[in-house]
Design an enzyme around this catalytic site. Structure first.
Site, PDB file in Angstrom:
ATOM      1  N   SER A  34       1.049  -1.278  -0.065  1.00 53.24           N
ATOM      2  CA  SER A  34      -0.078  -0.036   0.094  1.00 53.24           C
ATOM      3  C   SER A  34       1.024   1.305  -0.040  1.00 53.24           C
ATOM      4  O   SER A  34       2.090   1.173  -0.096  1.00 53.24           O
ATOM      5  CB  SER A  34      -0.942  -0.078   1.402  1.00 53.24           C
ATOM      6  OG  SER A  34      -0.092   0.098   2.448  1.00 53.24           O
ATOM      7  N   LYS A  35       0.172   2.476  -0.159  1.00 56.73           N
ATOM      8  CA  LYS A  35       1.049   3.794  -0.214  1.00 56.73           C
ATOM      9  C   LYS A  35       1.877   3.919   0.948  1.00 56.73           C
ATOM     10  O   LYS A  35       2.957   4.592   0.959  1.00 56.73           O
ATOM     11  CB  LYS A  35      -0.070   4.864  -0.158  1.00 56.73           C
ATOM     12  CG  LYS A  35      -0.804   4.740  -1.416  1.00 56.73           C
ATOM     13  CD  LYS A  35      -1.678   6.119  -1.384  1.00 56.73           C
ATOM     14  CE  LYS A  35      -2.428   6.096  -2.752  1.00 56.73           C
ATOM     15  NZ  LYS A  35      -3.401   7.333  -2.902  1.00 56.73           N
ATOM     16  N   ARG A  36       1.627   3.289   2.094  1.00 57.15           N
ATOM     17  CA  ARG A  36       2.717   3.823   3.350  1.00 57.15           C
ATOM     18  C   ARG A  36       4.198   2.845   3.062  1.00 57.15           C
ATOM     19  O   ARG A  36       5.011   3.065   3.825  1.00 57.15           O
ATOM     20  CB  ARG A  36       1.928   2.892   4.496  1.00 57.15           C
ATOM     21  CG  ARG A  36       1.939   1.509   4.819  1.00 57.15           C
ATOM     22  CD  ARG A  36       1.303   0.920   5.845  1.00 57.15           C
ATOM     23  NE  ARG A  36       1.347  -0.336   6.288  1.00 57.15           N
ATOM     24  CZ  ARG A  36       0.474  -1.155   5.953  1.00 57.15           C
ATOM     25  NH1 ARG A  36      -0.784  -0.562   5.292  1.00 57.15           N
ATOM     26  NH2 ARG A  36       0.317  -2.378   6.046  1.00 57.15           N
TER      27      ARG A  36
END
Length: 466
Positions: free
Chosen positions: A239-241
């Protein structure tokens, strides 16, 4: 061309995710390997979330990766009459039925089933209803078998079986008349003649319901291959993290498409110990059966390593074209300075991304840079000024202004002066580049050219004197 047909069917609710890109790549490779057809279909039935901007981003990502399609893009939003026709067909054959249960009634029964320890699936209230309720809204449900087993041989995961009693009567048309995902996917794949479906393993539980629909409609069931998901370094879903997840973000970060393709295909697939694959290699060697059953872990350092390899191996002329927008972002006009392919050649070994290359190229085009304070203090000593001035004069008169000729001049110059290269080289480097971290001196001099090199050396002499 063979009868093999594969497809990539993204939903246009955002950018092309690296996981989606890998799925597209696997489908594309198998189609190319088997001489089949690769179909692109845009699953835009979610009207509220689907946008043209997302469609454009997906197409742009596919084109950047070089995943050309043979048919399409087809849009589900344009095929509603087709889906309606098949709903009516199932209703007419008694393989589907109208369900008049309200959402409140369904929720009440679901909660009761859970309290009683039963599976909270539809209880079949309307399954055998004989009369219609013309004034009430309804959904259309597929009449699934209650007995037996639905099984398939997954090309990656092996044999997978589901007891039909675990499945419920799937809604194939909502009360507003729109078809549902599991239904339209089957209709599209069946009518488009898709023979192999490669998709993420989050679709495994959809597969038995879809197989039952194929059988009810009289279509052959395609082969299925469910690809494990991609995880971040912490073993959670990417994910974006974990960093960028959009394919085009990697282009903007200075990655080459061939590095991205090579990296994505190795996230789950292997061919012995090989790490580097050309596109032709991949088409020849790829097989879906060689995709592993466990999730791939996204490793940015490995992608950087691959990108560095491809930058080193690429033609300077091609990299020069790719470098132009990165330089313009930095306020640099590459037309007003040294020839860009020459500049690229000096930076290929040192650059892991095109962003790094652009940052490293700035000094070639902006000669009024400030000298690094520590480097100037250390190397711009009084004794350096006459050496730089003499060297400028020699270079100004040099007939063979190639790397070979420049290197020969430097060797002759330090021999004549009775010094070592280390006594003048760092000062030359600071004069030409602003600091001591730079490509090789002879490469830099050749790329800058005679006039600019001499001007920068004399600028440094004036700086030392001043």
């Amino acid at each position: 061309m063979s009868t093999v047909r594969l497809r990539f069917a993204p939903s246009p609710t955002g950018y092309l995710h690296v996981g989606g890109a890998r799925t597209a790549l696997f489908n594309w490779l198998l189609a190319r390997k088997q001489g089949g057809t690769f179909v692109l279909r845009i699953e835009d039935t979610d009207v509220a979330r689907s946008t043209q901007e997302s469609v454009d981003a997906i197409l742009q990502g596919m084109e950047w990766l070089g995943l050309d399609w043979d048919e399409g893009p087809f849009y589900q939003s344009e095929r509603f009459p087709v889906y309606k026709e098949f709903v009516e067909k199932l209703l007419a054959e008694g393989k589907a039925y109208k369900c008049y249960c309200t959402p409140e009634e369904l929720e009440e029964r679901r909660e009761l089933a859970m309290r009683e320890g039963r599976k909270p699936k539809y209880d079949g209230t309307c399954r055998n209803r004989t009369g219609e309720l013309p004034d009430r809204p309804y959904t259309v449900r597929f009449k699934a078998p209650y007995e037996g087993v639905t099984a398939f041989d997954d090309l990656i995961k092996g044999r997978i079986a589901f007891n039909n009693e675990e499945l419920d009567d799937l809604i194939i048309q909502r009360s507003d008349g729109t078809p549902t995902y599991n239904f339209v996917v089957v209709i599209d794949d069946a009518t488009m003649g898709i023979t192999t479906v490669i998709r993420g393993d989050d679709h495994v539980n959809n597969t038995p319901r879809q197989i039952l629909l194929y059988e009810a409609l009289g279509y052959p069931v395609p082969r299925f291959a469910h690809v494990p998901m991609i995880l971040g370094a912490d073993k959670t879903r990417l994910s974006k993290r974990h960093g960028a997840t959009s394919v085009m973000a990697y282009r903007d970060m200075g990655f080459l498409p061939e590095a991205m393709v090579n990296y994505l295909v190795r996230l789950g697939w292997s061919h012995g110990d090989e790490e580097i694959f050309s596109r032709d290699d991949l088409i020849e060697k790829f097989s879906i059966e060689a995709v592993g059953k466990s999730a791939g872990v996204f490793n940015p350092d490995k992608l950087l390593w691959l990108n560095h390899h491809y930058i080193k191996e690429s033609a300077p002329e091609r990299l020069a074209e790719l470098l132009v927008p990165f330089l313009k972002e930095r306020g640099v006009d590459p037309a007003a300075g040294p020839r860009l392919p020459l500049v690229v050649k000096t930076l290929q070994e040192r650059s892991r991304t095109m962003v790094e290359m652009a940052d490293g190229a700035i000094f070639y085009y902006k000669g009024d840079f400030a000298y690094e304070e520590q480097a100037a203090a250390k190397h711009f000593v009084p004794d350096a000024a006459p050496l730089l001035a003499a060297l400028a004069g020699k270079l100004e008169a040099l007939a063979d202004f190639s790397q070979t000729g420049i290197e020969a001049l430097f060797k002759e110059f330090i021999a004549y002066k009775g010094i070592k290269l280390g006594q003048v080289g760092p000062a030359v480097r600071v004069a030409l580049c602003g600091g001591t971290a730079s490509p090789g001196i002879y490469e830099v001099v050749e790329a800058l050219g005679r006039e600019e090199t001499v001007a920068r050396l004399r600028r440094a002499v004036a700086f030392i004197a001043g």
